[in-house]
Design an enzyme around this catalytic site. Structure first.
Site, PDB file in Angstrom:
ATOM      1  N   ASP A 384     -23.039   0.858 -26.797  1.00 58.26           N
ATOM      2  CA  ASP A 384     -24.218   0.218 -27.408  1.00 58.26           C
ATOM      3  C   ASP A 384     -24.162  -1.279 -27.117  1.00 58.26           C
ATOM      4  OD1 ASP A 384     -26.485  -0.096 -29.000  1.00 58.26           O
ATOM      5  OD2 ASP A 384     -25.276  -0.418 -30.811  1.00 58.26           O
ATOM      6  N   GLU A 387     -26.856  -4.353 -23.160  1.00 55.71           N
ATOM      7  CA  GLU A 387     -27.899  -4.952 -22.301  1.00 55.71           C
ATOM      8  C   GLU A 387     -27.361  -6.139 -21.510  1.00 55.71           C
ATOM      9  OE1 GLU A 387     -28.233  -4.216 -25.594  1.00 55.71           O
ATOM     10  OE2 GLU A 387     -29.199  -2.325 -25.105  1.00 55.71           O
ATOM     11  N   ASP A 461     -33.271   1.888 -31.463  1.00 53.11           N
ATOM     12  CA  ASP A 461     -33.565   1.787 -32.896  1.00 53.11           C
ATOM     13  C   ASP A 461     -35.018   2.076 -33.247  1.00 53.11           C
ATOM     14  OD1 ASP A 461     -30.941   1.178 -32.923  1.00 53.11           O
ATOM     15  OD2 ASP A 461     -31.172  -0.942 -33.423  1.00 53.11           O
TER      16      ASP A 461
HETATM   17  C1  GLC Z   1     -27.539  -0.906 -32.832  1.00 55.97           C
HETATM   18  C2  GLC Z   1     -27.649   0.515 -32.318  1.00 55.97           C
HETATM   19  C3  GLC Z   1     -27.532   1.483 -33.468  1.00 55.97           C
HETATM   20  C4  GLC Z   1     -26.209   1.245 -34.188  1.00 55.97           C
HETATM   21  C5  GLC Z   1     -26.112  -0.204 -34.654  1.00 55.97           C
HETATM   22  C6  GLC Z   1     -24.751  -0.534 -35.251  1.00 55.97           C
HETATM   23  O1  GLC Z   1     -28.619  -1.222 -33.634  1.00 55.97           O
HETATM   24  O2  GLC Z   1     -28.825   0.720 -31.594  1.00 55.97           O
HETATM   25  O3  GLC Z   1     -27.606   2.808 -33.017  1.00 55.97           O
HETATM   26  O4  GLC Z   1     -26.114   2.098 -35.281  1.00 55.97           O
HETATM   27  O5  GLC Z   1     -26.335  -1.080 -33.544  1.00 55.97           O
HETATM   28  O6  GLC Z   1     -23.748  -0.310 -34.343  1.00 55.97           O
END
Ligand code: GLC
Length: 755
Positions: A384, A387, A461
């Site tokens: 995650d 980017e 999200d």
């Molecule tokens: C970002 C991710 C989400 C995750 C959060 C905390 O918002 O897209 O899926 O739960 O970070 O790690």
């Protein structure tokens, strides 16, 4: 928002470029052929390869007076300042260096044109692709950036997490695949600035463009061959996944697993969000919250439940923290334009980022992944914030949550390498997991064409709203057409509170997602499938069990994606391009044979379904509908089988063990020629598997079916099930019960006859 991209591309100030500097090449890779147009301004770029296209070889061609010919490729003409190919006519433009905008000054090493563009008449064609986008599937009239950005998928927002400079043009039944193989930020304007013109601009000193032609699915096949076929996932990746931000300690994880068991709900993996770490340090586990981690993971493994931790790229700056110290010593982190470590804030307040564009840092990361997964028994990795997203820089919010584009990545600037960040991270992670001898499973938020070689993608999200659920349908279809077949949206919605009705609808839709994971944010209402009381739980169970019945079909489609690059979800126009006017974005085909028309709106009990020409069979009731037709369908998940389809199903058993199904049942839709197949293997590892095939014919009176079993494993039963037929008068291996005809394919063949 979009601080870095908030500039208009000055198409009006661009100069038209002479095409003499454009190199035309025919290329070939494993039978796929494409034209490549390469415009360079610096000698060193002439040998440019990639970043997305890999392993394509030059293919013999002839050029006479601007006409290029190569075997197996439609000719390409170059003349009067234009390139013509299929129905497409391109011209090349550049922004003189003196006119360069601030962002483009980054490219100031003497290239005459720091911004290059292609322009072409849009004609009557339809445009699709460009990866993960909101706002539907059709791209005409829109303007789309390729710049990976931590931006949740809301209507009107662009760009999102994943960059995909890959466009598909469809005119009648002829498609063209257009791949801009440049990682620099790029813009696809498809009739936004000018209604009749397409414009592709890239902030780069070179422009590398591939075109290939065929039917829509042939083009998708070709594009995934050039950029790499999707990795074959382990079977468990296609099961049901439960996530939350966060199941923050051993106790919470055990409770979830217990609850799934107590409610007889399938569960393949529990996901660990950022709270599993000690102080947000990647590759660590909090000793307070998970004092007995190894015991926990062994205990769960015994029950067939896996654990998948999140691994973000930001490495905490902290003395004595091995990953930071060792990474610094080995020079793996990104530097700023003064050659100093680039420090920013993400979950750890002070973090540095590995430079995945270089091999050394990738090897370093792969080793960390291997060790972390091996020591703790993790089955996969969730990437995650890749980017990469940065929340704070130098004490202020960072524009577009991005690192400075001047940051250095080896020989490249972050401007050039940013869009590839997640791809490099996924490659490293894949290597780390592959070293354990299992089939790697990775989920990523960001990506670039080629990401399918390593990872599944989820759409980030979203929120617990019916609109967000509906939006996921064209998003996943678009990802599939852009070469990413394995994708899913957070089921139930990530932000905001889910209602039981929404969760139920979404769980039914999720049962068809290539990747099926329920995930929700910190502070939102709990939304596990048992969260709303027994009446709802039992309805959720039906949806989850349906997913597990479908696994042989899904796994076979996954194999098809791996072998041929075909998406699991396909828009109807992939098979009925002539029916474009009737096309709807809220219907899709799962594979070739199963049409799905999910109920996506609040309170909706019935919906209209468009069925294309041909005969269709209601999957649940078995009644026959002659298409083209508009049907009124009832929930919870309207599904139709195409005539002649045979879909392999099994009895739901969970958790999954191997992708060898002792009990197989093909759901057959009568049609003159019947075809179905199933792929089976260990469901894990790298041993070869086999396709077994069902073939048959129906002439209106006699149905004959033959099953060729190549699996080599023992079966308890192989059946074909036909709904909506009268009892036959004659047959072999047939059984008729309550409107269902069963044919026993154990001996290999069966038939039924009607008067
Ligand atoms: C970002 C991710 C989400 C995750 C959060 C905390 O918002 O897209 O899926 O739960 O970070 O790690």
């Amino acid at each position: 928002m979009n601080a870095l991209l908030n500039w208009d591309i000055p198409f009006d100030r661009m100069e038209r470029l002479d095409l003499s500097g454009m190199e035309v090449q025919a290329v070939e890779k494993e039978g796929v052929r494409a034209w490549r147009l390469l415009f360079t301004q610096r000698p060193r770029d002439r040998a440019k390869a990639g970043p997305a296209v890999q392993g394509a070889r030059p293919w013999p061609m002839e050029a006479t007076e601007g006409l290029y010919r190569a075997e197996g490729l439609p000719p390409l003409a170059l003349g009067e300042g234009r390139v013509r190919f299929g129905g497409l006519t391109l011209s090349l433009w550049g922004l003189p260096h003196l006119e360069a905008l601030p962002l483009l000054r980054l490219l100031s090493d003497g290239v005459p044109y720091p911004l290059l563009a292609l322009r072409f008449p849009l004609g009557a064609a339809h445009y699709y692709g460009l990866g993960e986008r909101t706002g539907g599937l059709a791209r005409r009239g829109g303007r789309f950036w390729n710049f990976t950005m931590d931006q949740p998928p809301r209507p009107g927002r662009d760009p999102l997490y994943l960059a995909s400079p890959l466009l598909v043009r469809l005119e009648g039944d002829e498609a063209l695949g257009l791949l801009l193989d440049e990682s620099h930020p790029s813009l696809f304007d498809l009739g936004h600035a000018h209604p009749a013109e397409g414009r592709v601009a890239v902030a780069s000193p070179h422009l590398d463009f591939y075109v290939l032609s065929g039917s829509l699915l042939e083009v998708v096949r070709g594009l995934t061959l050039l950029t790499g076929r999707p990795a074959m996932p382990p079977l468990w990746a296609l099961g049901y996944h439960q996530c939350r931000y966060s199941y923050a300690d051993s106790q919470a994880v055990r409770e979830v697993v217990e609850a799934f068991k107590a409610h007889d709900l399938p569960l393949e993996a529990v996901w660990l969000d950022i709270h599993h770490m000690e102080g947000y340090k990647v590759f660590t586990l909090s000793p307070h919250r998970f004092p007995d981690f190894r015991a926990l993971s062994e205990e769960l493994a015994g029950e067939g439940v896996r654990l998948v931790p999140i691994v973000d790229p930001g490495v905490k700056v902290e003395e004595g923290y091995r990953v930071f110290e060792e990474g610094k010593r080995r020079g793996v982190f990104l530097l700023d334009d003064r050659d100093e470590l680039l420090v920013g804030g993400v979950w750890p307040r002070r973090a540095v980022w590995p430079d995945f564009s270089r091999e050394g840092p990738r090897a370093f990361w792969a080793e960390e992944v291997r060790r972390f997964a091996e020591e703790n028994g993790f089955a996969g990795i969730w990437n995650d914030m890749n980017e990469p997203a940065v929340l704070e820089l130098g004490g202020a919010e960072s524009p577009d949550k991005a690192l400075p584009l001047t940051a250095r990545q080896g020989e490249k600037s972050h401007l050039e390498a940013r869009n590839l960040y997640a791809l490099g991270m996924a490659e490293a992670t894949y290597q780390g997991l592959a070293a354990l001898g299992r089939r790697p499973f990775i989920l990523t938020r960001s990506g670039f064409p080629g990401i399918q070689r390593y990872a599944f993608v989820w759409t980030g999200d979203n929120e617990s709203r019916h609109e967000d659920m509906a939006l996921s349908v064209p998003m996943l279809l678009s990802l599939g057409l852009s070469g990413v077949p394995f994708a899913g949206a957070d089921v139930g919605g990530f932000g905001q509170d889910a209602t039981p009705e929404l969760l139920l609808r979404w769980t039914w839709l999720g049962a068809l997602y290539p990747f099926f994971r329920n995930h929700s944010a910190l502070g939102t209402r709990r939304q596990e499938p048992y969260a709303f009381g027994e009446a709802w739980t039992s309805r959720m169970r039906e949806a989850l069990r349906f997913r597990y019945r479908l696994l042989p079909y899904l796994y076979s489609l996954a194999r098809e994606a791996h072998e041929e690059g075909l998406p699991l979800w396909r828009p109807l126009f992939a098979y009925w391009p002539g029916e474009m006017a009737a096309f709807r974005e809220d219907e899709f085909l799962l594979g070739e044979g199963l049409l799905a028309a999910p109920l996506l709106h609040q309170g909706e009990g019935v919906r209209e379904v468009y069925l294309p020409p041909g005969t269709w069979w209601d999957f649940w009731a078995g009644c026959r509908v002659a298409g083209p037709a508009l049907e009124q369908a009832l929930g919870p998940l309207p599904l139709y089988l195409k005539e002649g389809a045979a879909i392999p199903l099994t009895e739901p058993t969970y958790p999954t063990r191997t992708a060898r199904w002792p009990r197989l049942g093909f759901r057959v839709a009568l049609g003159p020629a019947i075809r179905g197949r199933v792929y089976e293997d260990e469901g894990e590892g790298f041993a070869p598997g086999a396709w077994s095939e069902l073939k048959g014919a129906f002439d209106g009176k006699r149905l004959v079916l033959a099953f060729e079993d190549r699996s080599g494993h023992p079966r308890e039963g192989v059946w074909a099930e036909v709904l909506g037929v009268a009892p036959p008068v004659k047959g072999q291996g047939v059984l008729y019960r309550e409107g269902r005809l069963l044919l026993d394919l154990g001996p290999g063949e069966a038939f039924a006859e009607w008067a």
